[in-house]
Scaffold this motif. Structure first.
Motif, PDB file in Angstrom:
ATOM      1  N   CYS A  48     -12.419  -6.068   1.371  1.00 40.67           N
ATOM      2  CA  CYS A  48     -11.250  -6.343   0.512  1.00 40.67           C
ATOM      3  C   CYS A  48     -10.814  -7.798   0.641  1.00 40.67           C
ATOM      4  O   CYS A  48     -10.454  -8.445  -0.357  1.00 40.67           O
ATOM      5  CB  CYS A  48     -10.093  -5.408   0.865  1.00 40.67           C
ATOM      6  SG  CYS A  48      -9.612  -5.423   2.605  1.00 40.67           S
ATOM      7  N   TYR A  99     -12.521   6.506   1.579  1.00 39.48           N
ATOM      8  CA  TYR A  99     -12.715   5.056   1.460  1.00 39.48           C
ATOM      9  C   TYR A  99     -12.710   4.361   2.814  1.00 39.48           C
ATOM     10  O   TYR A  99     -13.489   3.445   3.061  1.00 39.48           O
ATOM     11  CB  TYR A  99     -11.647   4.469   0.537  1.00 39.48           C
ATOM     12  CG  TYR A  99     -11.612   5.185  -0.783  1.00 39.48           C
ATOM     13  CD1 TYR A  99     -12.719   5.155  -1.642  1.00 39.48           C
ATOM     14  CD2 TYR A  99     -10.504   5.935  -1.162  1.00 39.48           C
ATOM     15  CE1 TYR A  99     -12.710   5.852  -2.839  1.00 39.48           C
ATOM     16  CE2 TYR A  99     -10.481   6.631  -2.360  1.00 39.48           C
ATOM     17  CZ  TYR A  99     -11.580   6.590  -3.192  1.00 39.48           C
ATOM     18  OH  TYR A  99     -11.576   7.275  -4.366  1.00 39.48           O
ATOM     19  N   GLN A 100     -11.814   4.791   3.707  1.00 43.34           N
ATOM     20  CA  GLN A 100     -11.757   4.144   5.026  1.00 43.34           C
ATOM     21  C   GLN A 100     -12.993   4.489   5.859  1.00 43.34           C
ATOM     22  O   GLN A 100     -13.461   3.663   6.644  1.00 43.34           O
ATOM     23  CB  GLN A 100     -10.473   4.538   5.753  1.00 43.34           C
ATOM     24  CG  GLN A 100      -9.252   3.886   5.114  1.00 43.34           C
ATOM     25  CD  GLN A 100      -7.940   4.418   5.651  1.00 43.34           C
ATOM     26  OE1 GLN A 100      -7.078   4.837   4.898  1.00 43.34           O
ATOM     27  NE2 GLN A 100      -7.793   4.410   6.955  1.00 43.34           N
ATOM     28  N   ILE A 129      -3.167  -0.578   0.600  1.00 40.42           N
ATOM     29  CA  ILE A 129      -4.100  -1.297  -0.276  1.00 40.42           C
ATOM     30  C   ILE A 129      -4.867  -0.316  -1.164  1.00 40.42           C
ATOM     31  O   ILE A 129      -5.049  -0.549  -2.364  1.00 40.42           O
ATOM     32  CB  ILE A 129      -5.068  -2.156   0.576  1.00 40.42           C
ATOM     33  CG1 ILE A 129      -4.296  -3.279   1.270  1.00 40.42           C
ATOM     34  CG2 ILE A 129      -6.196  -2.721  -0.280  1.00 40.42           C
ATOM     35  CD1 ILE A 129      -5.095  -4.043   2.322  1.00 40.42           C
ATOM     36  N   PRO A 142     -12.981  -7.772   6.408  1.00 47.06           N
ATOM     37  CA  PRO A 142     -13.420  -6.592   5.662  1.00 47.06           C
ATOM     38  C   PRO A 142     -13.626  -6.954   4.189  1.00 47.06           C
ATOM     39  O   PRO A 142     -13.124  -7.987   3.726  1.00 47.06           O
ATOM     40  CB  PRO A 142     -12.248  -5.620   5.835  1.00 47.06           C
ATOM     41  CG  PRO A 142     -11.057  -6.479   6.078  1.00 47.06           C
ATOM     42  CD  PRO A 142     -11.560  -7.694   6.803  1.00 47.06           C
ATOM     43  N   CYS A 178      -4.578  -0.268   5.224  1.00 42.22           N
ATOM     44  CA  CYS A 178      -5.566   0.260   4.274  1.00 42.22           C
ATOM     45  C   CYS A 178      -4.918   1.236   3.300  1.00 42.22           C
ATOM     46  O   CYS A 178      -5.191   1.195   2.099  1.00 42.22           O
ATOM     47  CB  CYS A 178      -6.688   0.980   5.020  1.00 42.22           C
ATOM     48  SG  CYS A 178      -7.727  -0.121   5.976  1.00 42.22           S
ATOM     49  N   PRO A 195      -6.898  -3.720   7.704  1.00 43.70           N
ATOM     50  CA  PRO A 195      -7.803  -4.869   7.605  1.00 43.70           C
ATOM     51  C   PRO A 195      -7.758  -5.777   8.832  1.00 43.70           C
ATOM     52  O   PRO A 195      -8.779  -6.345   9.230  1.00 43.70           O
ATOM     53  CB  PRO A 195      -7.321  -5.611   6.358  1.00 43.70           C
ATOM     54  CG  PRO A 195      -6.653  -4.557   5.532  1.00 43.70           C
ATOM     55  CD  PRO A 195      -6.034  -3.615   6.520  1.00 43.70           C
ATOM     56  N   CYS A 230      -8.661  -2.091  -2.696  1.00 46.63           N
ATOM     57  CA  CYS A 230      -9.769  -1.761  -1.786  1.00 46.63           C
ATOM     58  C   CYS A 230     -11.039  -1.602  -2.613  1.00 46.63           C
ATOM     59  O   CYS A 230     -11.111  -0.713  -3.462  1.00 46.63           O
ATOM     60  CB  CYS A 230      -9.453  -0.455  -1.039  1.00 46.63           C
ATOM     61  SG  CYS A 230     -10.845   0.131  -0.036  1.00 46.63           S
ATOM     62  N   PRO A 231     -12.055  -2.424  -2.370  1.00 48.59           N
ATOM     63  CA  PRO A 231     -13.289  -2.350  -3.168  1.00 48.59           C
ATOM     64  C   PRO A 231     -13.935  -0.963  -3.163  1.00 48.59           C
ATOM     65  O   PRO A 231     -14.544  -0.565  -4.148  1.00 48.59           O
ATOM     66  CB  PRO A 231     -14.193  -3.384  -2.514  1.00 48.59           C
ATOM     67  CG  PRO A 231     -13.244  -4.365  -1.905  1.00 48.59           C
ATOM     68  CD  PRO A 231     -12.081  -3.538  -1.426  1.00 48.59           C
ATOM     69  N   TYR A 232     -13.798  -0.242  -2.031  1.00 49.84           N
ATOM     70  CA  TYR A 232     -14.397   1.095  -1.963  1.00 49.84           C
ATOM     71  C   TYR A 232     -13.722   2.039  -2.950  1.00 49.84           C
ATOM     72  O   TYR A 232     -14.342   2.956  -3.471  1.00 49.84           O
ATOM     73  CB  TYR A 232     -14.315   1.645  -0.532  1.00 49.84           C
ATOM     74  CG  TYR A 232     -15.029   0.752   0.446  1.00 49.84           C
ATOM     75  CD1 TYR A 232     -16.414   0.809   0.596  1.00 49.84           C
ATOM     76  CD2 TYR A 232     -14.319  -0.208   1.189  1.00 49.84           C
ATOM     77  CE1 TYR A 232     -17.077  -0.043   1.459  1.00 49.84           C
ATOM     78  CE2 TYR A 232     -14.975  -1.062   2.057  1.00 49.84           C
ATOM     79  CZ  TYR A 232     -16.348  -0.976   2.190  1.00 49.84           C
ATOM     80  OH  TYR A 232     -17.011  -1.833   3.038  1.00 49.84           O
ATOM     81  N   ILE A 255     -11.583   2.651  10.640  1.00 46.80           N
ATOM     82  CA  ILE A 255     -10.827   1.514  10.124  1.00 46.80           C
ATOM     83  C   ILE A 255      -9.569   2.019   9.420  1.00 46.80           C
ATOM     84  O   ILE A 255      -9.650   2.856   8.524  1.00 46.80           O
ATOM     85  CB  ILE A 255     -11.684   0.692   9.124  1.00 46.80           C
ATOM     86  CG1 ILE A 255     -12.934   0.119   9.812  1.00 46.80           C
ATOM     87  CG2 ILE A 255     -10.842  -0.420   8.484  1.00 46.80           C
ATOM     88  CD1 ILE A 255     -12.663  -0.844  10.956  1.00 46.80           C
ATOM     89  N   CYS A 263     -15.642   2.181   4.690  1.00 45.08           N
ATOM     90  CA  CYS A 263     -15.428   0.863   5.300  1.00 45.08           C
ATOM     91  C   CYS A 263     -15.876   0.874   6.763  1.00 45.08           C
ATOM     92  O   CYS A 263     -16.478  -0.085   7.250  1.00 45.08           O
ATOM     93  CB  CYS A 263     -13.946   0.491   5.185  1.00 45.08           C
ATOM     94  SG  CYS A 263     -13.572  -1.203   5.649  1.00 45.08           S
TER      95      CYS A 263
HETATM   96 FE1  SF4 Z   1      -9.900  -3.248   3.192  1.00 42.79          FE
HETATM   97 FE2  SF4 Z   1     -11.703  -1.621   4.322  1.00 42.79          FE
HETATM   98 FE3  SF4 Z   1      -9.142  -0.998   4.401  1.00 42.79          FE
HETATM   99 FE4  SF4 Z   1     -10.484  -0.914   2.062  1.00 42.79          FE
HETATM  100  S1  SF4 Z   1     -10.792   0.418   3.840  1.00 42.79           S
HETATM  101  S2  SF4 Z   1      -8.422  -1.732   2.406  1.00 42.79           S
HETATM  102  S3  SF4 Z   1     -11.891  -2.653   2.346  1.00 42.79           S
HETATM  103  S4  SF4 Z   1     -10.102  -2.770   5.380  1.00 42.79           S
END
Ligand code: SF4
Length: 187
Positions: A21, A152-153, A103, A19, A100, A175, A116-118, A172, A156
């Motif tokens: 991140c 955010y999830q 994170i 993913p 997630c 990760p 988390c980049p999102y 999701i 993703c």
């Molecule tokens: Fe990682 Fe995706 Fe979960 Fe964000 S939503 S922490 S990018 S797996």
């Protein structure tokens, strides 16, 4: 659980099944030969979940960090925490990879690459990053729409679906689940 993986597979697996991140941390580690504590924990435990054995994890991190701080300093300052993540030091807890939720709720500071980049990237950086994953412009708008609504999830999940051309009905939430679901599709 897909059993053991080898260090030589990591670049290809990062490209196909990590993913965002973890791709981001992996790329930064390869570029900078260094990650700060939060990044080492987030990526290190993920790789353990992916099936990287302790000896391979030590070799992998050492190969990168040695280029920055030297092999001796790696052995002295960094090897311990990797063994610690695998439950071989301290309280001998077998630490589990971060979800997630954990994170997303982390608070990366300047120079940190975890999180988390999102949730933590600027809009511009996020658009570029998911574009590099091969997400088309229509799907990018759908992802950005979820991000604006703080889902955010779901963002993703849409990325996963766009990259794999396959639905992910469960969504999701971890990760390592992203990785496992990806491998199921690709294998
Ligand atoms: Fe990682 Fe995706 Fe979960 Fe964000 S939503 S922490 S990018 S797996």
């Amino acid at each position: 659980e897909f059993g053991e993986i080898s260090i030589n597979d990591l670049d290809q697996l990062a490209e196909s099944s990590f993913p965002l991140c973890m791709r981001h941390l992996f790329v930064k580690l390869r570029e900078d030969h260094h990650l700060k504590h939060g990044g080492r924990m987030q990526l290190g435990l993920f790789l353990k979940g992916v099936g990287l054995k302790l000896e391979d994890a030590l070799a992998f991190w050492k190969a990168e960090f040695s280029q920055k701080v030297g092999a001796e300093r790696f052995d002295k300052e960094y090897a311990y925490s990797i063994r610690h993540n695998y439950g071989r030091e301290g309280k001998r807890t077998d630490y589990t990879p971060y979800s997630c939720q954990k994170i997303i709720s982390s608070t990366p500071g300047v120079g940190d690459h975890h999180g988390c980049p999102y949730r933590h990237f600027s809009e511009e950086n996020l658009r570029a990053a998911i574009g590099r994953m091969g997400v088309g412009s229509r799907a990018i708008e759908d992802v950005m729409d979820k991000v604006r609504n703080r889902h955010y999830q779901l963002a993703c999940t849409l990325t996963f679906e766009a990259v794999h051309g396959s639905s992910c009905d469960a969504g999701i939430n971890h990760p390592n689940q992203y990785f496992n679901d990806s491998q199921k599709i690709l294998q």
